[in-house]
Write an enzyme that holds these catalytic residues in place. Structure first.
Site, PDB file in Angstrom:
ATOM      1  N   THR A  74       0.795  -0.921   0.178  1.00 60.75           N
ATOM      2  CA  THR A  74      -0.046  -0.438  -0.087  1.00 60.75           C
ATOM      3  C   THR A  74       0.609   1.133   0.059  1.00 60.75           C
ATOM      4  OG1 THR A  74      -2.299  -0.944   1.207  1.00 60.75           O
ATOM      5  CG2 THR A  74      -1.636   1.504   1.377  1.00 60.75           C
ATOM      6  N   SER A  77       2.725   4.692  -2.251  1.00 60.20           N
ATOM      7  CA  SER A  77       2.248   5.693  -3.456  1.00 60.20           C
ATOM      8  C   SER A  77       3.446   5.104  -4.294  1.00 60.20           C
ATOM      9  CB  SER A  77       3.017   6.967  -3.740  1.00 60.20           C
ATOM     10  OG  SER A  77       4.179   6.765  -2.710  1.00 60.20           O
ATOM     11  N   GLY A 136       4.235   2.661   7.649  1.00 60.03           N
ATOM     12  CA  GLY A 136       2.860   2.521   7.826  1.00 60.03           C
ATOM     13  C   GLY A 136       2.211   4.224   8.137  1.00 60.03           C
ATOM     14  N   GLU A 163      -0.677  -5.294   6.139  1.00 64.04           N
ATOM     15  CA  GLU A 163       0.773  -5.624   5.729  1.00 64.04           C
ATOM     16  C   GLU A 163       1.784  -6.125   6.399  1.00 64.04           C
ATOM     17  OE1 GLU A 163       1.890  -1.250   5.342  1.00 64.04           O
ATOM     18  OE2 GLU A 163       1.175  -1.259   3.214  1.00 64.04           O
TER      19      GLU A 163
HETATM   20  O1  DER Z   1       1.966   2.773   4.573  1.00 64.19           O
HETATM   21  C1  DER Z   1       2.501   1.924   4.813  1.00 64.19           C
HETATM   22  O2  DER Z   1       3.709   1.345   5.188  1.00 64.19           O
HETATM   23  C2  DER Z   1       3.174   3.017   2.673  1.00 64.19           C
HETATM   24  O3  DER Z   1       3.790   0.865   2.918  1.00 64.19           O
HETATM   25  C3  DER Z   1       3.943   3.663   3.359  1.00 64.19           C
HETATM   26  O4  DER Z   1       5.076   3.050   4.483  1.00 64.19           O
HETATM   27  C4  DER Z   1       5.303   3.667   2.754  1.00 64.19           C
HETATM   28  O5  DER Z   1       4.359   4.828   1.431  1.00 64.19           O
HETATM   29  P1  DER Z   1       4.627   5.402   0.245  1.00 64.19           P
HETATM   30  O6  DER Z   1       5.491   4.376  -0.501  1.00 64.19           O
HETATM   31  O7  DER Z   1       3.312   6.318  -0.718  1.00 64.19           O
HETATM   32  O8  DER Z   1       5.935   6.681   0.483  1.00 64.19           O
END
Ligand code: DER
Length: 220
Positions: free
Chosen positions: A28, A30, A97, A105
């Site tokens: 999850t 970007s 997170g 996750e």
């Molecule tokens: O919330 C999550 O665990 C996401 O993987 C985060 O750690 C990374 O989100 P990003 O790729 O949008 O920076």
């Protein structure tokens, strides 16, 4: 976002590991979104895989891209999970997170034979500890848990209400001294009402980190 190019490069590098017949865990955020798009492109070219998602958002995107999705509740094991991180260091300790999905996750990562992190260079740190550590808390225990987590913890809000995870819980973004992250994670895991947190100290098997177009691969 200038990091999008690197996020896409890291996503493609991880998706290159996916083989026909695999059951893939989709992260999850970007960066994970870039991996889902890369997987969708390979599926469109005939790759035969099934997937499970770590959030409703990732599930919706994957379905939209034509990826066959299974309900993780029915899945005992996953071959490869690809997910992002807020911070990752050379020990393959990660903080996750920021996107609020760390409970699902971590559950999917723990059920995976292999879990790789994908990230742009801004996520790579000497040692984890600068980022806040998201903690998923039972709303029933809000006040007592905020006290237990210490004055550095802040309840995550969205539109003037507590942020709700896909599990219907709240998130406290904690500020902890991570001189001994294993001890901090063990402490969090003992607190009743703490349902999950963003310290991933054993789950990460490898990482693809793209910086200015150059992808580095780390292996545990
Ligand atoms: O919330 C999550 O665990 C996401 O993987 C985060 O750690 C990374 O989100 P990003 O790729 O949008 O920076």
């Amino acid at each position: 976002d200038p990091a999008d190019f690197d996020k896409a490069a890291a996503g493609r590098a991880a998706v290159a590991e996916v083989q026909d017949g695999m059951l893939v865990g989709l992260g999850t955020g970007s960066t994970a979104t870039q991996a889902i798009r890369a997987l969708g492109a390979r599926v469109a070219q005939g790759l035969a895989v099934r997937a499970v998602a770590t959030s409703r958002a990732s599930e919706a995107l994957a379905r939209q891209l034509g990826i066959v999705m299974l309900d993780f509740a029915d899945v005992p094991r996953v071959d490869l999970t690809i997910d992002g991180a807020d911070e990752i260091d050379d020990r393959l300790y990660a903080v996750k997170g920021a996107g609020g999905a760390m409970l699902r996750e971590k559950v999917v990562a723990a059920a995976s034979d292999r879990m790789v992190v994908i990230a742009d260079g801004s996520k790579r740190v000497a040692t984890i500890g600068a980022a806040r550590v998201p903690v998923e808390i039972l709303p029933f225990a809000h006040a007592s848990l905020m006290a237990a987590l210490g004055e550095g913890a802040v309840l995550r809000m969205q539109a003037n209400a507590p942020y709700l995870t896909d599990n219907g819980n709240w998130i406290a973004d904690g500020r902890f001294d991570l001189h001994d992250p294993v001890e901090t994670a063990a402490w969090l895991d003992t607190i009743p009402g703490v349902l999950g947190h963003g310290l991933f100290l054993t789950e990460v098997d490898g990482a693809y980190i793209a910086d200015a177009g150059v992808v580095s691969r780390l292996e545990r």
